[in-house]
Structure formats: C-alpha cells, structure tokens
Design a protein around this motif. Structure first.
Motif, PDB file in Angstrom:
ATOM      1  N   PHE A 268      28.207  67.281  76.874  1.00 42.06           N
ATOM      2  CA  PHE A 268      26.782  67.517  76.621  1.00 42.06           C
ATOM      3  C   PHE A 268      26.573  68.863  75.926  1.00 42.06           C
ATOM      4  CE2 PHE A 268      23.411  64.738  77.978  1.00 42.06           C
ATOM      5  CZ  PHE A 268      24.092  63.727  78.617  1.00 42.06           C
ATOM      6  N   HIS A 269      27.231  69.850  76.447  1.00 38.95           N
ATOM      7  CA  HIS A 269      27.153  71.182  75.869  1.00 38.95           C
ATOM      8  C   HIS A 269      27.463  71.132  74.370  1.00 38.95           C
ATOM      9  CE1 HIS A 269      28.204  75.676  76.113  1.00 38.95           C
ATOM     10  NE2 HIS A 269      28.493  75.307  74.886  1.00 38.95           N
TER      11      HIS A 269
ATOM     12  N   ALA B 286      22.065  70.498  81.902  1.00 38.54           N
ATOM     13  CA  ALA B 286      23.102  69.644  81.330  1.00 38.54           C
ATOM     14  C   ALA B 286      24.165  70.482  80.637  1.00 38.54           C
ATOM     15  CB  ALA B 286      22.492  68.654  80.352  1.00 38.54           C
ATOM     16  N   ALA B 287      23.758  71.629  80.127  1.00 40.73           N
ATOM     17  CA  ALA B 287      24.692  72.491  79.394  1.00 40.73           C
ATOM     18  C   ALA B 287      25.481  73.409  80.320  1.00 40.73           C
ATOM     19  CB  ALA B 287      23.930  73.317  78.366  1.00 40.73           C
TER      20      ALA B 287
ATOM     21  N   LEU C 255      24.983  68.945  72.260  1.00 42.07           N
ATOM     22  CA  LEU C 255      23.653  69.552  72.156  1.00 42.07           C
ATOM     23  C   LEU C 255      23.686  70.704  71.161  1.00 42.07           C
ATOM     24  CD1 LEU C 255      20.742  69.912  72.953  1.00 42.07           C
ATOM     25  CD2 LEU C 255      21.471  71.144  74.994  1.00 42.07           C
TER      26      LEU C 255
ATOM     27  N   PHE D 192      25.270  79.468  76.584  1.00 43.75           N
ATOM     28  CA  PHE D 192      24.437  78.508  75.862  1.00 43.75           C
ATOM     29  C   PHE D 192      23.259  78.067  76.723  1.00 43.75           C
ATOM     30  CE2 PHE D 192      24.090  73.985  74.062  1.00 43.75           C
ATOM     31  CZ  PHE D 192      23.149  74.390  73.121  1.00 43.75           C
TER      32      PHE D 192
ATOM     33  N   ARG E  48      29.762  67.614  81.444  1.00 47.51           N
ATOM     34  CA  ARG E  48      28.874  68.707  81.060  1.00 47.51           C
ATOM     35  C   ARG E  48      29.343  69.365  79.771  1.00 47.51           C
ATOM     36  NH1 ARG E  48      28.941  70.012  86.442  1.00 47.51           N
ATOM     37  NH2 ARG E  48      30.198  71.854  86.054  1.00 47.51           N
TER      38      ARG E  48
END
Lengths: 212, 212
Positions: B126-127, A169-170, B130, A175, B123
């Motif tokens: 999300f990055h 997802a990242a 998160l 990261f 994405r």
DNA sequence: TGTACATCAGTGAACGCGCGTTCACTGATGTAC
DNA sequence: TGTACATCAGTGAACGCGCGTTCACTGATGTAC
C-alpha cells in the motif's frame, strides 16, 4: 449468582465498550466472542445472556463507538465558528496518536469500509450518526446548517477520514507522517478560504476567473 | 492433465484477478479459498499449486488491484495539468457507479482500513503504490512533484477516498448522493483555487470559464 | 428476624459448521528413445 | 512416426482447528412467608 439491581446493565455496557474498542482495532470480522468475554473477565457462555447474537453486539458496539465520537467532537468544538472548529478537530484527528490508536478513535475511518459490507442495520446506524456529525460540525450553535454549509462539513470530514485511512494504510513512518501533514495543511487552507470568503463580502468568490 | 506452456500462468492470473475483485467487494477477511476457486471454475485443492497460502494470494491480489488502479488513473489523466487531472478523476471516482461497484474500483477506499490490520507486507505494498499514485497525480509529465505539489495531491486523494468510504457507508440513497456531490464540489473548488493562484502569477489557462 | 424458595448472570463442556490446508490420486500432454 | 514414460495442474476426500451457539448446571442474592 444473582447480582445487584443494575449489575447486568453494567456488565452489558462493559462488553459493548470493550467491543467498540476491539472492533475499531481489528475490524468487524476480527473480534471473536470468546476473546471479547475473556477481556471483560467472563466466559464465553455468558455472552448470550446479554445479546441475541454476535451480530447484535457488533451493531450495538458500532453505534456506541459512533456516539462516543460524537461526544468527543462536540467537546472539541464547543461553540467555536466553523473554521476554528475544523482546525481544532483536524489537529487532534490527524495526530500520530489518533493514527496509532484506532481503538479509541474515529469509527468512520476504522469501520467505514466494513460498514458497507455489513447488514442494512449497520449501514443505517452509520447513516444516522454521520448525518449528526455533519450537523454538528456544520451547524451554527444548534441551528441546522444550510445546504452549502453541509457540503463543506461533509467534504471536511471526508478529507479527515480519507487522510487517516491512508496514513494508517501506509504504516507509521515518514510517508505516513507526510500524509497527516498534508491533511492538516488542507484543513488549514480550507479554513482560510472560508475566512477570506466571509471577509471579502457576502458574494463573489474568485476575482475574475473563478469559474466556479 | 498437463497443460500448454503458459496455461499455469494464465490460471494463476485468473485466480488473482478474481480475488482482486472479490476482496474489494467483501473485504480482506470476506473471501474464502473454496468460493474463489469455484468462481474461477476449479476445485479448492488446486489452489496450493499456485499459492503457498491464502495470505500470499491476498497480498498478490491487493498488489494487482492497486496496479490496475494506477493504470486506470493514468489513462484517465493523460497529460492534463493538475487541476484538470483532478477534475477528470473526481468525476469518475465520485460517480454512483464507482460507489456501487467496489470490486472494480479504488483499492484504497475498499481495503485501506483492512490494510492497516494486515501484515507488514501488505502495508508495504500500500505504501509503495500510494506513493506512486501521489506522484502520478501530482507529478508534471514524468517529473517528480515538489513537496508542495505532493501535499496537494495527497490531500486531493484523501478527500476522494474519504468521500467514497463515507458514501458507501451511508448506503446509496439521497444522503449518500449528497456526500458524493460534496466531494465533487470540494474537488472543483480545490481546482479553482489552484487555478486562481497560478493565474495571478504566471499566466492563464482556461479561456473564461469553460475549463477543459 | 429468620428460613425456604425462586431467580438468573455466569460457567464450561459440547456441538456443528466453515474454512484453510494436506494428500493420494488422475490423466492429458510433453519428452526421450 | 510411433511408443513408453515422466510430469504436474487439477481433483476431491479428509483433517484439524477456531468460532458462534447451545445447554444443563451453579450458587449468590432477592423475595415470600
């Protein structure tokens, strides 16, 4: 055209195999019948000589993907003890290669969330195969694992799956790499803990204040 | 009809909120514009007064869902120390309620796999979110966490996410409950490990065993 | 062995439906005078 | 304060496209004789 004996079975298998890859790459809703058949070198009409419906194929392809995973895991782990099994698994599972190629990879990570939205049939397949994986990772050479061992196997698998989901997802930058690394560290520490515990004796956990 | 000052903003927010729930329940591909607008009490045509396209809404709704999660986590953890934070989080996160109601729950578990198939915009969201969650769980009262602490926070989150994904994929029966339990045990052991390590060095925390 | 027929995996046009998007229109409310 | 006009969130019919599914047809090969 009428083909040789098991020609149909071979074509059927090719469709399933192709679908099992594409589903993992594009999700349960992301794969169309026509595209799929084209990839296999056929036209879409022929699809229904092999499957009652798209849904039937999806179920079969997911089951096939899970079976492949089980084989891969089994080969990877051999008859190593638990903590070494986990290490071997984690190294492959949390590699950049696995992250970047979901089509050949873990079905839980790729389609686990999708599975909970599919029909009961799909969920049952996941249920059964996951149970098998737990026994595979946690079991001792064919013997079914204890409740405690199952627990450890489950949480180990969960960590792997969660790490991969988050890493994907990242994206695939720094990261994302950090996430994979964190997962590997966790697996390593987990193995060490198990080893330590086993060595320190058949009882007790943390010296004084463990507090379970 | 021309509505009061911020009527449009309110409607916009209602659509986003509704979408953020439905997307988590049905997946990134499972929600249609018409159904969505009907749920909000409007007709589908009006959608494009608020969003350039369905994709734009999806991005906004996912970002909103992630923001909500961050708020929920923040409230849950308060200013507790790491291991207590993790315990508090795990108890809620791995509850049957969370498993059975993805619409109000964690976006990573519900849409993490979908995110890796969406565009770079999704994405990136999300990055970023998160990363924020990691700092939130791992950070000490506003201070950014160390590399080591980030690592622990990441693997803790990964375990939670993976456990939830697997529990949902397995349905909601005994096996699914076992998975949730295994996740809770893992979180507890992880906390204990951290406590033990810390304890053996600087000083103590929980009296004897109570924790919290 | 040779010939006629049956089979059926695969073809490709067509159908129906759902979904994202467009667009001319509505009408309640804000604004100008 | 009252009246005429402008605005624009929301309506609902319509469009176009993709996708799952159907179906009449094909033709290479197996089978019967």
């Amino acid at each position: 055209m009428r083909y040789s004996k098991d020609h149909k079975a071979e074509t059927h298998a090719r469709i399933v195999q192709n679908a099992s890859v594409q589903l993992r790459e594009k999700g349960a809703r992301g794969v169309g019948v026509a595209d799929l058949m084209k990839d296999v070198g056929l036209t879409h009409g022929g699809f229904y000589a092999h499957f009652d419906s798209r849904d039937h194929l999806v179920n079969e392809a997911i089951a096939s993907a899970l079976d492949q995973n089980a084989v891969q895991w089994g080969e990877l782990m051999g008859d190593k003890p638990f903590e070494q099994r986990l290490k071997a698994l984690a190294d492959i599972y949390l590699s950049a290669g696995h992250r970047d190629h979901p089509g050949k990879g873990c079905t839980f990570a790729a389609l686990g969330a999708d599975a909970s939205r599919e029909g009961p049939k799909t969920r049952r397949v996941f249920h059964n195969k996951l149970d098998g994986m737990v026994n595979l990772l946690g079991g001792g050479n064919g013997k079914p694992p204890s409740t405690k061992t199952r627990q450890q196997a489950i949480s180990a698998i969960a960590t792997l799956v969660g790490t991969l989901v988050l890493a994907r997802a990242a994206g695939n930058g720094a990261f994302s790499d950090e996430i994979l690394q964190a997962g590997k560290s966790a697996a390593r520490e987990r193995s060490d803990t198990v080893i330590t515990k086993r060595k320190s004796a058949p009882h007790a956990r943390a010296p004084k204040r463990g507090a379970r």
